[in-house]
Scaffold this motif. Structure first.
Motif, PDB file in Angstrom:
ATOM      1  N   SER A  22       0.835  -1.216   0.000  1.00  0.00           N
ATOM      2  CA  SER A  22       0.000   0.000   0.000  1.00  0.00           C
ATOM      3  C   SER A  22       0.861   1.255   0.000  1.00  0.00           C
ATOM      4  N   VAL A  23       1.969   1.243   0.735  1.00  0.00           N
ATOM      5  CA  VAL A  23       2.888   2.382   0.755  1.00  0.00           C
ATOM      6  C   VAL A  23       3.532   2.550  -0.616  1.00  0.00           C
ATOM      7  N   ARG A  24       3.955   1.432  -1.184  1.00  0.00           N
ATOM      8  CA  ARG A  24       4.563   1.487  -2.527  1.00  0.00           C
ATOM      9  C   ARG A  24       3.609   2.114  -3.535  1.00  0.00           C
ATOM     10  N   ASP A  25       2.359   1.678  -3.518  1.00  0.00           N
ATOM     11  CA  ASP A  25       1.385   2.178  -4.491  1.00  0.00           C
ATOM     12  C   ASP A  25       1.058   3.649  -4.246  1.00  0.00           C
ATOM     13  N   THR A  72      11.211  12.679  -7.008  1.00  0.00           N
ATOM     14  CA  THR A  72      12.304  11.724  -6.835  1.00  0.00           C
ATOM     15  C   THR A  72      12.263  11.093  -5.446  1.00  0.00           C
ATOM     16  N   TYR A  73      11.999  11.898  -4.432  1.00  0.00           N
ATOM     17  CA  TYR A  73      11.887  11.333  -3.082  1.00  0.00           C
ATOM     18  C   TYR A  73      10.748  10.315  -3.021  1.00  0.00           C
ATOM     19  N   LEU A  74       9.602  10.654  -3.595  1.00  0.00           N
ATOM     20  CA  LEU A  74       8.457   9.740  -3.560  1.00  0.00           C
ATOM     21  C   LEU A  74       8.755   8.456  -4.328  1.00  0.00           C
ATOM     22  N   SER A  75       9.492   8.574  -5.422  1.00  0.00           N
ATOM     23  CA  SER A  75       9.904   7.388  -6.172  1.00  0.00           C
ATOM     24  C   SER A  75      10.832   6.520  -5.320  1.00  0.00           C
ATOM     25  N   ALA A  76      11.736   7.163  -4.588  1.00  0.00           N
ATOM     26  CA  ALA A  76      12.638   6.421  -3.708  1.00  0.00           C
ATOM     27  C   ALA A  76      11.860   5.707  -2.605  1.00  0.00           C
ATOM     28  N   LEU A  77      10.826   6.369  -2.096  1.00  0.00           N
ATOM     29  CA  LEU A  77       9.995   5.759  -1.062  1.00  0.00           C
ATOM     30  C   LEU A  77       9.311   4.507  -1.612  1.00  0.00           C
ATOM     31  N   PRO A  87      19.872   4.267  -5.693  1.00  0.00           N
ATOM     32  CA  PRO A  87      21.095   4.445  -6.484  1.00  0.00           C
ATOM     33  C   PRO A  87      21.863   5.734  -6.185  1.00  0.00           C
ATOM     34  N   TYR A  88      21.530   6.404  -5.088  1.00  0.00           N
ATOM     35  CA  TYR A  88      22.052   7.760  -4.889  1.00  0.00           C
ATOM     36  C   TYR A  88      23.310   7.766  -4.021  1.00  0.00           C
ATOM     37  N   ARG A  89      24.444   7.303  -4.604  1.00  0.00           N
ATOM     38  CA  ARG A  89      25.705   7.323  -3.866  1.00  0.00           C
ATOM     39  C   ARG A  89      26.183   8.758  -3.646  1.00  0.00           C
ATOM     40  N   LEU A 117      19.311  12.970   2.811  1.00  0.00           N
ATOM     41  CA  LEU A 117      18.669  11.772   3.349  1.00  0.00           C
ATOM     42  C   LEU A 117      18.746  10.616   2.355  1.00  0.00           C
ATOM     43  N   LEU A 118      18.479  10.890   1.075  1.00  0.00           N
ATOM     44  CA  LEU A 118      18.528   9.825   0.073  1.00  0.00           C
ATOM     45  C   LEU A 118      19.949   9.308  -0.100  1.00  0.00           C
ATOM     46  N   ARG A 119      20.920  10.188  -0.033  1.00  0.00           N
ATOM     47  CA  ARG A 119      22.321   9.750  -0.145  1.00  0.00           C
ATOM     48  C   ARG A 119      22.688   8.844   1.027  1.00  0.00           C
ATOM     49  N   LYS A 120      22.311   9.248   2.226  1.00  0.00           N
ATOM     50  CA  LYS A 120      22.620   8.439   3.404  1.00  0.00           C
ATOM     51  C   LYS A 120      21.919   7.083   3.334  1.00  0.00           C
TER      52      LYS A 120
END
Length: 289
Positions: A22-25, A72-77, A87-89, A117-120
């Motif tokens: 449900s979170v993914r969707d 992008t954040y929502l896609s990462a979630l 993929p965010y090194r 946050l995404l990098r970490k």
């Protein structure tokens, strides 16, 4: 025997893995909705028609940068909820933050925070088990970013209002120039069509603001239920939030058409009307289609 026991343990683990579907969707739907182009810039008037095109709104690049960061954040979630890896090194928002500053400083700071946050999360190899912690850490910056977008996409646009009035005045003049009742009615019909197109642009703006508000509320729900994301009651609430988001976003593709180089104005009257009185009373087009 030891191998058989290990297989049983693995099977049980797989069966008991938390379900974050449900979170993914919800995150996937929110990602698509917030990335939709909005009417932050004045529409591009055709060269030589009524008035010269106005300079682009300086907020435009900043708004697009904030949209990209939020999407992008929502896609990462969504990726984390599906137990994927990020993929965010390196900071994915290094350039976006400086662009966002052109529209809203608070939004730029929020973009910087989400990028870090995404990098970490990538470096820590975060996946589904870290989903709750990521949501909690991100919520403050997400709320600030949504608020910045709402502030940068006002409900009214003086330039759009001016264009709408100019178009109405143009068609009113064409109606006065008409030589017969049928031509006058044609001018009125096309004027009404063009006005509906302007109204659609206004409606798209209002719809987008509503979507942003729903995304903010939905993310708060995820934060408040972060420790229970796999529970059925939480999943039900998140599915309901996604359904509301889908209903709100459904009209967007029909409300706004984006052209290369900017958002196109409604069509000009010349190709549609077979007549127009030129300078000195001469008709620029002498025969109807």
């Amino acid at each position: 025997m030891a191998i058989a026991t290990m297989l049983v343990v693995l099977a049980v683990t797989a069966c008991t893995r938390p379900d974050y579907t449900s979170v993914r969707d919800w995150a996937s739907t929110a990602n698509l909705a917030v990335g939709y182009p909005v009417a932050t810039e004045p529409c591009q008037l055709p060269s030589g028609y009524v008035a010269a095109p106005r300079p682009p709104d300086p907020r435009g690049d900043g708004v697009r940068a904030m949209q990209e960061a939020l999407a992008t954040y929502l896609s990462a979630l969504s990726t984390l909820a599906a137990d994927g890896v990020l993929p965010y090194r390196e900071d994915p928002f290094a350039e976006l933050a400086s662009q966002a500053a052109g529209a809203n400083q608070a939004g730029a700071q929020a973009v910087t925070g989400l990028g870090a946050l995404l990098r970490k999360a990538t470096i820590d190899n975060a996946q589904a088990p870290q989903l709750a912690g990521t949501i909690k850490q991100a919520d403050g910056n997400l709320q600030a970013l949504v608020a910045a977008l709402v502030a940068a996409v006002p409900e009214t646009d003086a330039g759009l209002t001016e264009d709408r009035r100019t178009m109405a005045a143009t068609y009113a003049a064409l109606e006065q120039e008409a030589r017969d009742p049928a031509a006058r009615q044609a001018a009125r019909d096309v004027a009404a069509l063009r006005d509906r197109e302007f109204a659609a642009r206004v409606a798209a703006r209002h719809t987008y603001l509503s979507i942003l508000a729903q995304v903010a509320v939905g993310h708060v729900l995820l934060k408040e239920r972060a420790s229970h994301l796999s529970q059925e009651e939480t999943a039900r609430q998140v599915r309901t939030a996604r359904d509301r988001l889908l209903r709100a976003a459904a009209p967007l593709p029909a409300l706004l058409v984006v052209a290369p180089g900017g958002i196109a104005c409604p069509s000009t009257p010349i190709p549609e009307l077979p007549w127009r009185t030129g300078v000195g009373g001469q008709s620029s087009v002498t025969s109807p289609r």
